[in-house]
Design a protein around this motif. Structure first.
Motif, mmCIF file in Angstrom:
data_model
loop_
_atom_site.group_PDB
_atom_site.id
_atom_site.type_symbol
_atom_site.label_atom_id
_atom_site.label_comp_id
_atom_site.label_asym_id
_atom_site.label_seq_id
_atom_site.Cartn_x
_atom_site.Cartn_y
_atom_site.Cartn_z
ATOM 1 N N ALA A 1 0.060 -7.277 5.466
ATOM 2 C CA ALA A 1 -0.210 -6.527 6.497
ATOM 3 C C ALA A 1 -0.380 -5.150 6.231
ATOM 4 O O ALA A 1 0.328 -4.631 5.602
ATOM 5 N N PHE A 2 -1.457 -4.860 6.783
ATOM 6 C CA PHE A 2 -2.015 -3.567 6.685
ATOM 7 C C PHE A 2 -1.922 -2.596 7.954
ATOM 8 O O PHE A 2 -2.539 -3.033 8.958
ATOM 9 N N VAL A 3 -1.065 -1.624 7.749
ATOM 10 C CA VAL A 3 -0.653 -1.067 9.083
ATOM 11 C C VAL A 3 -1.182 0.307 9.086
ATOM 12 O O VAL A 3 -0.539 1.011 8.153
ATOM 13 N N THR A 4 -2.157 0.713 10.189
ATOM 14 C CA THR A 4 -2.213 2.198 9.859
ATOM 15 C C THR A 4 -1.182 3.087 10.783
ATOM 16 O O THR A 4 -0.830 2.647 11.774
ATOM 17 N N GLY A 5 -1.129 4.313 10.410
ATOM 18 C CA GLY A 5 -0.269 5.222 11.113
ATOM 19 C C GLY A 5 1.312 4.573 11.049
ATOM 20 O O GLY A 5 2.005 5.118 11.943
ATOM 21 N N ALA A 6 1.495 4.196 9.763
ATOM 22 C CA ALA A 6 2.616 3.352 9.902
ATOM 23 C C ALA A 6 3.815 4.270 9.248
ATOM 24 O O ALA A 6 5.112 3.807 9.123
ATOM 25 N N ALA B 1 12.661 -5.864 2.681
ATOM 26 C CA ALA B 1 11.289 -6.062 2.569
ATOM 27 C C ALA B 1 10.480 -5.190 1.617
ATOM 28 O O ALA B 1 11.059 -4.148 0.967
ATOM 29 N N GLU B 2 9.066 -5.504 1.235
ATOM 30 C CA GLU B 2 8.407 -4.948 0.265
ATOM 31 C C GLU B 2 7.359 -4.176 0.817
ATOM 32 O O GLU B 2 6.741 -4.648 1.864
ATOM 33 N N GLY B 3 6.824 -2.742 0.467
ATOM 34 C CA GLY B 3 5.862 -2.212 0.815
ATOM 35 C C GLY B 3 5.405 -1.158 0.009
ATOM 36 O O GLY B 3 5.746 -0.979 -0.936
ATOM 37 N N VAL B 4 4.101 -0.871 0.467
ATOM 38 C CA VAL B 4 3.408 0.033 -0.544
ATOM 39 C C VAL B 4 2.858 1.206 0.324
ATOM 40 O O VAL B 4 2.088 0.797 1.315
ATOM 41 N N ALA B 5 2.999 2.537 -0.129
ATOM 42 C CA ALA B 5 2.346 3.577 0.590
ATOM 43 C C ALA B 5 0.775 3.870 0.137
ATOM 44 O O ALA B 5 0.524 3.883 -1.082
ATOM 45 N N VAL B 6 0.159 4.031 0.895
ATOM 46 C CA VAL B 6 -1.408 4.271 0.604
ATOM 47 C C VAL B 6 -2.005 5.224 1.595
ATOM 48 O O VAL B 6 -1.645 5.174 2.828
ATOM 49 N N TYR B 7 -2.598 6.429 1.290
ATOM 50 C CA TYR B 7 -2.981 7.178 1.896
ATOM 51 C C TYR B 7 -4.301 6.845 2.779
ATOM 52 O O TYR B 7 -5.215 6.063 1.929
ATOM 53 N N CYS B 8 -4.516 7.149 3.997
ATOM 54 C CA CYS B 8 -5.670 6.475 4.568
ATOM 55 C C CYS B 8 -5.958 7.468 5.715
ATOM 56 O O CYS B 8 -5.063 7.571 6.736
ATOM 57 N N ASP B 9 -7.065 8.059 5.717
ATOM 58 C CA ASP B 9 -7.742 8.886 6.916
ATOM 59 C C ASP B 9 -8.403 8.037 7.421
ATOM 60 O O ASP B 9 -9.851 7.864 7.078
ATOM 61 N N VAL B 10 -7.965 7.302 8.699
ATOM 62 C CA VAL B 10 -9.125 6.405 9.558
ATOM 63 C C VAL B 10 -10.309 7.122 9.896
ATOM 64 O O VAL B 10 -11.096 6.108 10.292
ATOM 65 N N THR B 11 -10.610 8.305 9.817
ATOM 66 C CA THR B 11 -11.779 8.926 10.614
ATOM 67 C C THR B 11 -12.752 8.982 9.608
ATOM 68 O O THR B 11 -13.772 9.205 10.044
ATOM 69 N N THR B 12 -12.421 8.603 8.323
ATOM 70 C CA THR B 12 -13.758 8.407 7.397
ATOM 71 C C THR B 12 -13.607 7.082 6.867
ATOM 72 O O THR B 12 -12.624 6.555 6.151
ATOM 73 N N LEU B 13 -14.928 6.589 6.665
ATOM 74 C CA LEU B 13 -14.962 5.251 6.348
ATOM 75 C C LEU B 13 -14.700 5.242 4.638
ATOM 76 O O LEU B 13 -14.180 4.279 4.186
ATOM 77 N N GLU B 14 -15.148 6.295 3.945
ATOM 78 C CA GLU B 14 -14.751 6.367 2.629
ATOM 79 C C GLU B 14 -13.375 6.328 2.174
ATOM 80 O O GLU B 14 -12.891 5.605 1.538
ATOM 81 N N SER B 15 -12.395 6.998 3.143
ATOM 82 C CA SER B 15 -11.113 6.910 2.733
ATOM 83 C C SER B 15 -10.413 5.547 2.931
ATOM 84 O O SER B 15 -9.650 5.188 2.452
ATOM 85 N N VAL B 16 -10.994 4.923 4.013
ATOM 86 C CA VAL B 16 -10.591 3.556 4.386
ATOM 87 C C VAL B 16 -10.957 2.629 3.243
ATOM 88 O O VAL B 16 -10.280 1.945 2.937
ATOM 89 N N LYS B 17 -12.094 2.922 2.886
ATOM 90 C CA LYS B 17 -12.578 1.952 1.536
ATOM 91 C C LYS B 17 -11.672 2.037 0.547
ATOM 92 O O LYS B 17 -11.196 1.163 -0.157
ATOM 93 N N GLU B 18 -11.219 3.277 0.370
ATOM 94 C CA GLU B 18 -10.504 3.790 -0.975
ATOM 95 C C GLU B 18 -9.064 2.860 -0.782
ATOM 96 O O GLU B 18 -8.333 2.517 -1.557
ATOM 97 N N VAL C 1 -8.397 0.499 1.042
ATOM 98 C CA VAL C 1 -8.463 -1.135 1.034
ATOM 99 C C VAL C 1 -8.471 -1.471 -0.599
ATOM 100 O O VAL C 1 -8.003 -2.410 -0.888
ATOM 101 N N SER C 2 -9.354 -0.640 -1.181
ATOM 102 C CA SER C 2 -9.422 -1.028 -2.772
ATOM 103 C C SER C 2 -8.212 -0.689 -3.517
ATOM 104 O O SER C 2 -7.756 -1.612 -4.172
ATOM 105 N N GLU C 3 -7.435 0.165 -3.047
ATOM 106 C CA GLU C 3 -6.010 0.327 -3.691
ATOM 107 C C GLU C 3 -5.024 -0.876 -3.197
ATOM 108 O O GLU C 3 -4.336 -1.447 -4.039
#
Length: 248
Positions: free
Chosen positions: A6-11, A52-69, A71-73
């Protein structure tokens, strides 16, 4: 069986953190996506305490490039994304005629464009897998309006419309797209909003039939339903979680 991801933004805090915990308890691996890396790491630590298992990922949802990065991570850690929860949001409560364009842009960029960006990048992964669940967090203000939240309500109204359209387009790929519309909730964002109006909490508690604000767990449990197999035949729906404040 392989655990779902599960990919949860603002988590990193508030409702998003509770969503991460609930989904983690339901045997999912969690991508804790947040603009605040420290908060995201704290959520990961809490997930571990819950087994549970989780991974922290930086994501600025306001920019498509940040979201791409982001998702890639994510795909370097796991080979799929099975659930997307578009939770990241922000608002500033003020009369519309006293608001300014820079505030409008930030509200729309976070609350609407942020969800468009994540859907654009993650839906192709789900299409390839021929399976997936998307849960968008809107607001009851999208359905009934809210004084002091004109642009926020408009952005969240866009989320409801986006949800319905994507539900139609994605059904052929066995992807469910649904929306949750929380009422006033006891979160850090609401505390910030409350600073503008000291009496708003008591007024809302009187107006809500259950006589309390929503707890983050109330919203998270609704997300848990939409993310589960129990909701496999439910798509394009908007569920209000508001203690009966509005009934539409």
């Amino acid at each position: 069986m392989k655990k779902k991801v599960a990919f949860v933004t603002g988590a990193g805090s508030g409702i998003g953190r509770e969503i991460a915990i609930i989904l983690g308890e339901r045997d999912m691996n969690i991508i804790v996506a947040d603009i605040d890396r420290a908060n995201a790491e704290e959520t990961v630590s809490i997930l571990k305490q819950h087994g549970a298992e989780g991974v922290a990922v930086y994501c600025d949802v306001t920019t498509l490039e940040s979201v791409k990065e982001a998702v890639s991570e994510t795909l370097t850690h796991y080979d799929s994304i099975d659930v997307l929860v578009n939770n990241a949001g922000w608002d500033k409560v003020e009369p519309f005629l006293e608001s300014n364009p820079s505030t409008w842009k930030r509200i729309v960029d976070i609350n609407l464009m942020g969800q468009i960006h994540t859907c654009k990048e993650i839906l192709p992964v789900m299409v390839e897998n021929k399976n997936g669940k998307v849960i968008n967090i809107a607001s009851d203000s999208a359905r009934v309006g809210s004084s002091g939240e004109a642009v926020y309500s408009a952005a969240k109204g866009g989320v409801v419309a986006l949800t319905k359209t994507l539900a139609r387009e994605m059904a052929r790929h066995k992807i469910n797209v649904n929306c949750i519309a929380p009422g006033p909730s006891d979160t850090p964002l609401f505390a910030e909003i409350g600073s503008y109006n000291q009496g708003i909490t008591k007024a809302l508690e009187k107006a809500i039939p259950f006589r309390r604000l929503a707890k983050p767990t109330d919203i998270a449990n609704a997300v848990g339903y939409f993310a589960s197999e129990d909701a496999n035949y439910v798509t394009g729906q908007t569920l209000s979680v508001n203690g009966g404040l509005t009934m539409v």
